[in-house]
Design a protein around this motif. Structure first.
Motif, PDB file in Angstrom:
ATOM      1  N   TYR A 174       0.813  -1.222   0.000  1.00  0.00           N
ATOM      2  CA  TYR A 174       0.000   0.000   0.000  1.00  0.00           C
ATOM      3  C   TYR A 174       0.846   1.272   0.000  1.00  0.00           C
ATOM      4  O   TYR A 174       0.316   2.379   0.092  1.00  0.00           O
ATOM      5  CB  TYR A 174      -0.920   0.013   1.216  1.00  0.00           C
ATOM      6  CG  TYR A 174      -2.121  -0.903   1.123  1.00  0.00           C
ATOM      7  CD1 TYR A 174      -2.469  -1.549  -0.058  1.00  0.00           C
ATOM      8  CD2 TYR A 174      -2.926  -1.117   2.239  1.00  0.00           C
ATOM      9  CE1 TYR A 174      -3.575  -2.377  -0.122  1.00  0.00           C
ATOM     10  CE2 TYR A 174      -4.044  -1.946   2.181  1.00  0.00           C
ATOM     11  CZ  TYR A 174      -4.363  -2.568   0.996  1.00  0.00           C
ATOM     12  OH  TYR A 174      -5.471  -3.392   0.936  1.00  0.00           O
ATOM     13  N   SER A 175       2.179   1.123  -0.086  1.00  0.00           N
ATOM     14  CA  SER A 175       3.101   2.270  -0.123  1.00  0.00           C
ATOM     15  C   SER A 175       3.002   3.148   1.120  1.00  0.00           C
ATOM     16  O   SER A 175       3.072   4.380   1.039  1.00  0.00           O
ATOM     17  CB  SER A 175       2.860   3.121  -1.384  1.00  0.00           C
ATOM     18  OG  SER A 175       3.130   2.381  -2.550  1.00  0.00           O
ATOM     19  N   VAL A 176       2.825   2.516   2.270  1.00  0.00           N
ATOM     20  CA  VAL A 176       2.776   3.248   3.533  1.00  0.00           C
ATOM     21  C   VAL A 176       4.170   3.251   4.164  1.00  0.00           C
ATOM     22  O   VAL A 176       4.702   2.187   4.483  1.00  0.00           O
ATOM     23  CB  VAL A 176       1.777   2.600   4.520  1.00  0.00           C
ATOM     24  CG1 VAL A 176       1.808   3.323   5.868  1.00  0.00           C
ATOM     25  CG2 VAL A 176       0.375   2.600   3.938  1.00  0.00           C
ATOM     26  N   PRO A 177       4.795   4.418   4.344  1.00  0.00           N
ATOM     27  CA  PRO A 177       6.092   4.457   5.016  1.00  0.00           C
ATOM     28  C   PRO A 177       5.968   3.972   6.463  1.00  0.00           C
ATOM     29  O   PRO A 177       5.047   4.373   7.182  1.00  0.00           O
ATOM     30  CB  PRO A 177       6.463   5.945   4.987  1.00  0.00           C
ATOM     31  CG  PRO A 177       5.647   6.528   3.876  1.00  0.00           C
ATOM     32  CD  PRO A 177       4.371   5.750   3.877  1.00  0.00           C
ATOM     33  N   VAL A 178       6.864   3.097   6.868  1.00  0.00           N
ATOM     34  CA  VAL A 178       6.887   2.584   8.240  1.00  0.00           C
ATOM     35  C   VAL A 178       8.244   2.965   8.828  1.00  0.00           C
ATOM     36  O   VAL A 178       9.281   2.502   8.356  1.00  0.00           O
ATOM     37  CB  VAL A 178       6.683   1.058   8.276  1.00  0.00           C
ATOM     38  CG1 VAL A 178       6.679   0.555   9.719  1.00  0.00           C
ATOM     39  CG2 VAL A 178       5.368   0.673   7.582  1.00  0.00           C
ATOM     40  N   ILE A 179       8.209   3.820   9.840  1.00  0.00           N
ATOM     41  CA  ILE A 179       9.442   4.378  10.409  1.00  0.00           C
ATOM     42  C   ILE A 179       9.560   3.995  11.877  1.00  0.00           C
ATOM     43  O   ILE A 179       8.619   4.187  12.658  1.00  0.00           O
ATOM     44  CB  ILE A 179       9.440   5.920  10.297  1.00  0.00           C
ATOM     45  CG1 ILE A 179       9.229   6.351   8.846  1.00  0.00           C
ATOM     46  CG2 ILE A 179      10.734   6.495  10.862  1.00  0.00           C
ATOM     47  CD1 ILE A 179       8.961   7.843   8.688  1.00  0.00           C
ATOM     48  N   SER A 222      -0.725   8.886   1.106  1.00  0.00           N
ATOM     49  CA  SER A 222      -0.793   7.947   2.223  1.00  0.00           C
ATOM     50  C   SER A 222      -0.450   8.611   3.556  1.00  0.00           C
ATOM     51  O   SER A 222       0.080   9.724   3.606  1.00  0.00           O
ATOM     52  CB  SER A 222       0.173   6.780   1.996  1.00  0.00           C
ATOM     53  OG  SER A 222       1.507   7.202   2.215  1.00  0.00           O
ATOM     54  N   GLY A 223      -0.738   7.867   4.617  1.00  0.00           N
ATOM     55  CA  GLY A 223      -0.261   8.258   5.928  1.00  0.00           C
ATOM     56  C   GLY A 223       1.083   7.625   6.181  1.00  0.00           C
ATOM     57  O   GLY A 223       1.701   7.048   5.273  1.00  0.00           O
ATOM     58  N   LEU A 224       1.554   7.761   7.421  1.00  0.00           N
ATOM     59  CA  LEU A 224       2.795   7.129   7.836  1.00  0.00           C
ATOM     60  C   LEU A 224       2.541   6.381   9.130  1.00  0.00           C
ATOM     61  O   LEU A 224       1.730   6.815   9.962  1.00  0.00           O
ATOM     62  CB  LEU A 224       3.898   8.150   8.100  1.00  0.00           C
ATOM     63  CG  LEU A 224       4.255   9.189   7.050  1.00  0.00           C
ATOM     64  CD1 LEU A 224       3.470  10.463   7.324  1.00  0.00           C
ATOM     65  CD2 LEU A 224       5.753   9.505   7.106  1.00  0.00           C
ATOM     66  N   LEU A 225       3.251   5.290   9.324  1.00  0.00           N
ATOM     67  CA  LEU A 225       3.195   4.569  10.589  1.00  0.00           C
ATOM     68  C   LEU A 225       4.511   4.791  11.314  1.00  0.00           C
ATOM     69  O   LEU A 225       5.570   4.382  10.834  1.00  0.00           O
ATOM     70  CB  LEU A 225       2.957   3.079  10.367  1.00  0.00           C
ATOM     71  CG  LEU A 225       2.946   2.218  11.639  1.00  0.00           C
ATOM     72  CD1 LEU A 225       1.824   2.648  12.581  1.00  0.00           C
ATOM     73  CD2 LEU A 225       2.801   0.740  11.276  1.00  0.00           C
ATOM     74  N   VAL A 226       4.443   5.466  12.451  1.00  0.00           N
ATOM     75  CA  VAL A 226       5.617   5.688  13.282  1.00  0.00           C
ATOM     76  C   VAL A 226       5.603   4.643  14.390  1.00  0.00           C
ATOM     77  O   VAL A 226       4.702   4.620  15.230  1.00  0.00           O
ATOM     78  CB  VAL A 226       5.618   7.105  13.885  1.00  0.00           C
ATOM     79  CG1 VAL A 226       6.828   7.286  14.812  1.00  0.00           C
ATOM     80  CG2 VAL A 226       5.623   8.158  12.779  1.00  0.00           C
ATOM     81  N   CYS A 227       6.580   3.751  14.361  1.00  0.00           N
ATOM     82  CA  CYS A 227       6.630   2.637  15.313  1.00  0.00           C
ATOM     83  C   CYS A 227       7.438   3.028  16.543  1.00  0.00           C
ATOM     84  O   CYS A 227       8.646   3.253  16.463  1.00  0.00           O
ATOM     85  CB  CYS A 227       7.259   1.412  14.649  1.00  0.00           C
ATOM     86  SG  CYS A 227       6.272   0.730  13.316  1.00  0.00           S
ATOM     87  N   ASN A 228       6.751   3.112  17.669  1.00  0.00           N
ATOM     88  CA  ASN A 228       7.356   3.531  18.926  1.00  0.00           C
ATOM     89  C   ASN A 228       7.235   2.389  19.931  1.00  0.00           C
ATOM     90  O   ASN A 228       6.167   2.161  20.498  1.00  0.00           O
ATOM     91  CB  ASN A 228       6.624   4.776  19.442  1.00  0.00           C
ATOM     92  CG  ASN A 228       7.168   5.276  20.752  1.00  0.00           C
ATOM     93  OD1 ASN A 228       8.387   5.338  20.955  1.00  0.00           O
ATOM     94  ND2 ASN A 228       6.284   5.652  21.657  1.00  0.00           N
ATOM     95  N   PRO A 229       8.302   1.621  20.148  1.00  0.00           N
ATOM     96  CA  PRO A 229       8.191   0.445  21.028  1.00  0.00           C
ATOM     97  C   PRO A 229       7.901   0.814  22.475  1.00  0.00           C
ATOM     98  O   PRO A 229       8.275   1.889  22.950  1.00  0.00           O
ATOM     99  CB  PRO A 229       9.564  -0.227  20.886  1.00  0.00           C
ATOM    100  CG  PRO A 229      10.482   0.856  20.433  1.00  0.00           C
ATOM    101  CD  PRO A 229       9.660   1.790  19.603  1.00  0.00           C
ATOM    102  N   ILE A 230       7.220  -0.084  23.152  1.00  0.00           N
ATOM    103  CA  ILE A 230       6.918   0.095  24.563  1.00  0.00           C
ATOM    104  C   ILE A 230       8.219   0.253  25.353  1.00  0.00           C
ATOM    105  O   ILE A 230       9.234  -0.362  25.002  1.00  0.00           O
ATOM    106  CB  ILE A 230       6.096  -1.107  25.082  1.00  0.00           C
ATOM    107  CG1 ILE A 230       5.676  -0.884  26.541  1.00  0.00           C
ATOM    108  CG2 ILE A 230       6.849  -2.420  24.908  1.00  0.00           C
ATOM    109  CD1 ILE A 230       4.695  -1.910  27.042  1.00  0.00           C
TER     110      ILE A 230
END
Length: 301
Positions: A174-179, A222-230
């Protein structure tokens, strides 16, 4: 599309202050009353401490709300008749004057319409494991909405109960940037790690802000998914979580649970089987995501 803003959110937007959108399903369906109100207030306090203004999104008596007043929050938290609304459900809930809580997908949709660029949640939905109920893949609408709604979603990855490699593949398609924020590995909600390497990572908030700003400047759809670990002190081990998931899945299959009912059933079973530990983890990661989202909103301006 008509949106009603709380006095605090309206003042922030009129004065160009950073605003962070918040979903409402975590209030209506994620935690029991009054624990859910306590979490909502804590989320708002964490965001305000970083110089941003929180905007919890929900449908109250058929009206889209961006920011909830105290009475509206209490109604959402204590009523047993609150519909869980993805984007497809919004016209029905609005036209019938009902009250609904927004998911990641519908919160992103409304936030974008309101001009809010940053949204904090716990974890996104994704691709369900094929063995759940034996009915093949069930793919969350969250992923589709991320592909077509320009909002930066800050989350602790995707829920541990999902097929994480397949979820990552769909996001790529889906071409969603995952950072990753201060991580190069896709976090798995209750766990900091999943063994899945991320395509991009930011070592600090300045770097993250530049990446997100570049995305918006290009006006990509698209939106972006910013991955912030617990945080380390709250994380569970992959082995512990996987054991709990297997037990919860067996319960769900034996109970005949399928489709949209699968995620809430398994999350409830995980909380019970872990003696409430997964609920504590969910609470901690939500607050951590709110803090990072507020910092991101402030740096974006």
């Amino acid at each position: 599309m008509k949106i009603e803003y709380s006095s605090k959110v309206k003042a922030a937007m009129d004065n160009g202050k950073p605003v962070v959108a918040l979903e409402s399903t975590i209030i209506s369906h994620g935690f029991p009353y009054p624990e859910n109100i306590a979490l909502a207030n804590e989320m708002e306090a964490v965001i305000e401490a970083e110089g941003a203004v929180p905007a919890t999104i929900a449908i109250i008596d058929g009206v889209i709300k961006c920011g909830l007043e105290e009475a509206e929050l209490k109604k959402l938290a204590s009523s047993g008749d609150v519909m869980k609304c993805s984007v497809r459900d919004l016209p029905l809930v609005i036209s019938e004057g009902k009250t609904g809580a927004t998911t990641v997908a519908s919160t992103s949709f409304i936030a974008a319409k309101a001009g809010i660029k940053v949204f904090a949640t716990g974890g996104i939905g994704g691709v369900h494991r094929a063995e759940e109920g034996g009915n093949g893949f069930d793919i969350s609408a969250d992923l589709l909405e991320l592909s077509r709604t320009p909002v930066a979603v800050v989350a602790a990855g995707a829920k541990s109960i999902l097929d994480l490699p397949a979820t990552m593949e769909v996001l790529e398609s889906y071409s969603v940037p995952v950072i990753g924020y201060e991580t190069d590995e896709f976090p798995a909600f209750h766990c900091r790690t999943s063994g899945l390497k991320l395509p991009a990572s930011a070592g600090d908030m300045d770097a993250l802000g530049k990446m997100v700003a570049a995305h918006f400047d290009m006006e990509l759809p698209s939106g972006l998914l910013v991955c912030n670990p617990i945080p380390h002190e709250n994380a569970m081990s992959e082995e512990e979580v996987e054991g709990l998931i297997k037990a919860a899945q067996e319960e769900a299959i034996n109970a005949g649970v399928k489709g949209a009912a699968m995620t809430p059933y398994i999350l409830g079973a995980l909380n019970r089987l872990s003696g409430g530990k997964t609920s504590e983890v969910n609470h901690a990661l939500a607050l951590n995501n709110g803090k990072v989202a507020a910092k991101l909103a402030a740096i974006l301006g």
